[in-house]
Motif scaffolding. Structure first.
Motif, PDB file in Angstrom:
ATOM      1  N   TYR A 258       0.813  -1.217   0.000  1.00 38.27           N
ATOM      2  CA  TYR A 258       0.000   0.000   0.000  1.00 38.27           C
ATOM      3  C   TYR A 258       0.844   1.263   0.000  1.00 38.27           C
ATOM      4  O   TYR A 258       0.516   2.237  -0.658  1.00 38.27           O
ATOM      5  CB  TYR A 258      -0.931   0.035   1.219  1.00 38.27           C
ATOM      6  N   SER A 290      -3.792   7.338   4.634  1.00 42.89           N
ATOM      7  CA  SER A 290      -2.551   7.145   5.365  1.00 42.89           C
ATOM      8  C   SER A 290      -2.799   7.110   6.882  1.00 42.89           C
ATOM      9  O   SER A 290      -2.169   6.332   7.604  1.00 42.89           O
ATOM     10  CB  SER A 290      -1.566   8.218   4.923  1.00 42.89           C
ATOM     11  N   LEU A 293      -4.287   3.741   7.579  1.00 45.34           N
ATOM     12  CA  LEU A 293      -3.305   2.670   7.443  1.00 45.34           C
ATOM     13  C   LEU A 293      -2.509   2.512   8.740  1.00 45.34           C
ATOM     14  O   LEU A 293      -2.199   1.408   9.161  1.00 45.34           O
ATOM     15  CB  LEU A 293      -2.369   2.973   6.263  1.00 45.34           C
ATOM     16  N   LEU A 304      -8.868  -2.190   6.347  1.00 44.38           N
ATOM     17  CA  LEU A 304      -8.242  -2.269   5.023  1.00 44.38           C
ATOM     18  C   LEU A 304      -9.171  -1.937   3.857  1.00 44.38           C
ATOM     19  O   LEU A 304      -8.802  -1.177   2.969  1.00 44.38           O
ATOM     20  CB  LEU A 304      -7.624  -3.642   4.806  1.00 44.38           C
ATOM     21  N   ILE A 307      -9.500   1.591   3.393  1.00 48.39           N
ATOM     22  CA  ILE A 307      -8.263   2.180   2.888  1.00 48.39           C
ATOM     23  C   ILE A 307      -8.180   2.015   1.373  1.00 48.39           C
ATOM     24  O   ILE A 307      -7.859   2.951   0.648  1.00 48.39           O
ATOM     25  CB  ILE A 307      -7.050   1.529   3.581  1.00 48.39           C
TER      26      ILE A 307
END
Ligand SMILES: Nc1ncnc2c1ncn2[C@@H]1O[C@H](COP(=O)(O)OP(=O)(O)O)[C@@H](O)[C@H]1O
Ligand SMILES: [Mg+2]
Length: 444
Positions: A258, A290, A293, A304, A307
């Motif tokens: 990622y 970010s 994450l 996830l 994200i």
């Protein structure tokens, strides 16, 4: 909320078609609950991805009202981590609930190469655990897991058949009140190769993009599950996506990690989008990704999917005003810098190591007391001496470039000249020698 999360089995009954596995796991859990600790303190659930391993453990915890301590690959990458997390968890007493279940998901990642101690550490922890430990893995026959196999009870999860997957999908269609043709569901189920998670993701993508799931659409859109290894394809799909699901799938299936993907998208946003507000929205989305994450990495992996949405569709649909510019994708500055930093560090270490060995000093001393002078010598010193010095230490070309900068070519050609001189004199000498010998033998 992504459907794979929304329709996660909440009760044991919701996990379909793993009857054998279910009964083994439940019997084992029951004996813990009755205070009779089984001889094997851990289970290893194994089977292909997306067949319900994690779901079963989660549904047991929720149905029996137990505390679930989910550990993730990042918690046990190194021996130290295992001591810090697993060992502690194994001795922890429940605060509010009857019992704690420890779930170590995807232990395939326990790598003997980067850390041989990890497995051994686990083998010490498991027999003494006061809490049930459940491990999951795709491939339990890996060599790295072999020693562990004696400490666990193995529980196999079977790949679901096409019909079973169709049933799961149909159930979701009913609950979402979308029109789903049986032929279409069959197509998705077959292409998923037994991975229910993948099938649900495909179903959601089509339903979201088209509002209905027909064979015509599905057969055009759903491709066999494969990882997208081509970074350019991923970037293209993100920046040129016309549908939400295209952008999501691009990120979802990318082989890049990622962070790398985010670095690429980040640097290319201002080159691809012309409208400042578009650029702002895209960067805003990446910034959120970010932050998420970071959270995900501290154990909240359920974040996830969000994200992915922020990295993919969040960036694609940030563009509302301008168009996508036809610039080529550029290499992210951050990755370039890191690569350069790394090579500088490597060269510095390499040079210091070589010199330290020859002059019997520590690398630290060489770095602080020799290197500064060496730099000056290599840059400004007499070329013959510099080339002699370089060949004496056998510096590599990269190391020479690091030490002498643009002078590297001059040094290398001087070294080569020197070397061919040596060869010539040597061969001259040896032919002289041979002639002498000949003369001598003839005079005899
Ligand atoms: N046997 C199953 N019964 C019902 N749903 C399943 C089953 N297996 C997988 N799923 C669906 O797929 C998703 C992923 O399953 P998961 O348990 O995480 O798979 P695994 O841990 O085996 O990789 C779940 O959220 C669930 O919706
Ligand atoms: Mg899982």
């Amino acid at each position: 909320m992504p459907w794979v999360i929304k329709y996660r089995p909440k009760k044991v009954d919701d996990v379909v078609n793993q009857e054998e596995a279910k009964s083994t796991v439940l019997t084992w859990i029951h004996s813990w609950l009755e205070g009779k600790r089984p001889t094997k303190k851990a289970l290893l659930l194994y089977g292909p991805p997306g067949v319900g391993k994690t779901s079963l453990v989660e549904s047991i915890a929720s149905e029996y009202d137990l505390e679930l301590l989910e550990l993730n690959a990042s918690d046990y990458r190194r021996t130290q981590d295992i001591r810090k997390t697993v060992a502690v968890a194994s001795q922890k007493k429940p605060l509010f609930k009857k019992m704690i279940i420890i779930l170590m998901d995807e232990v395939d990642g326990l790598s003997p190469r980067s850390d041989a101690g990890g497995i051994e550490e686990l083998m010490k922890i498991i027999p003494n655990s006061i809490n049930p430990i459940i491990l999951t893995a795709n491939d339990p026959w890996k060599d790295s897991l072999r020693p562990l196999r004696e400490y666990v009870t193995m529980v196999q999860f079977k790949q679901l058949t096409t019909n079973q997957i169709i049933a799961v999908l149909q159930n979701i269609c009913n609950k979402e009140k979308i029109q789903c043709d049986r032929e279409a569901l069959k197509f998705i189920a077959e292409k998923s190769l037994g991975d229910v998670r993948g099938a649900i993701n495909d179903l959601e993508a089509v339903a979201e993009g088209y509002g209905r799931v027909t064979f015509n659409i599905v057969s055009l859109v759903v491709k066999p599950r494969e990882k997208n290894i081509d970074l350019w394809r991923t970037l293209n799909s993100v920046f040129y996506a016309r549908e939400f699901w295209q952008a999501r799938k691009a990120v979802n299936t990318s082989e890049e990690d990622y962070e790398t993907l985010m670095a690429w998208i980040n640097d290319n946003i201002p080159a691809k989008y012309e409208d400042p507000e578009d650029v702002f929205r895209a960067w805003d989305s990446l910034a959120r990704a970010s932050i998420f994450l970071k959270r995900a990495k501290s154990g909240n992996w359920f974040l996830l999917p969000y994200i992915f949405d922020l990295i993919g569709p969040g960036v694609s649909f940030a563009r509302k005003n301008g168009q996508v510019l036809r610039n080529r994708f550029s290499y992210p500055a951050k990755i370039k810098e890191m690569a350069q930093l790394k090579s500088v560090r490597e060269n510095r270490e390499g040079v210091a190591r070589t010199i330290a060995k020859r002059i019997h000093a520590s690398k630290r001393i060489v770095k602080s007391e020799v290197l500064p002078y060496l730099f000056l010598m290599m840059k400004y010193g007499d070329i013959n001496r510099v080339s002699k010095l370089s060949s004496y230490y056998s510096f590599t070309e990269d190391q020479l470039r690091y030490l002498a900068g643009s002078r590297v070519k001059e040094i290398i050609s001087s070294i080569n000249r020197e070397a061919s001189n040596v060869k010539e004199t040597k061969s001259a000498e040896s032919s002289k020698h041979a002639a002498k010998k000949k003369r001598r033998s003839r005079s005899k």
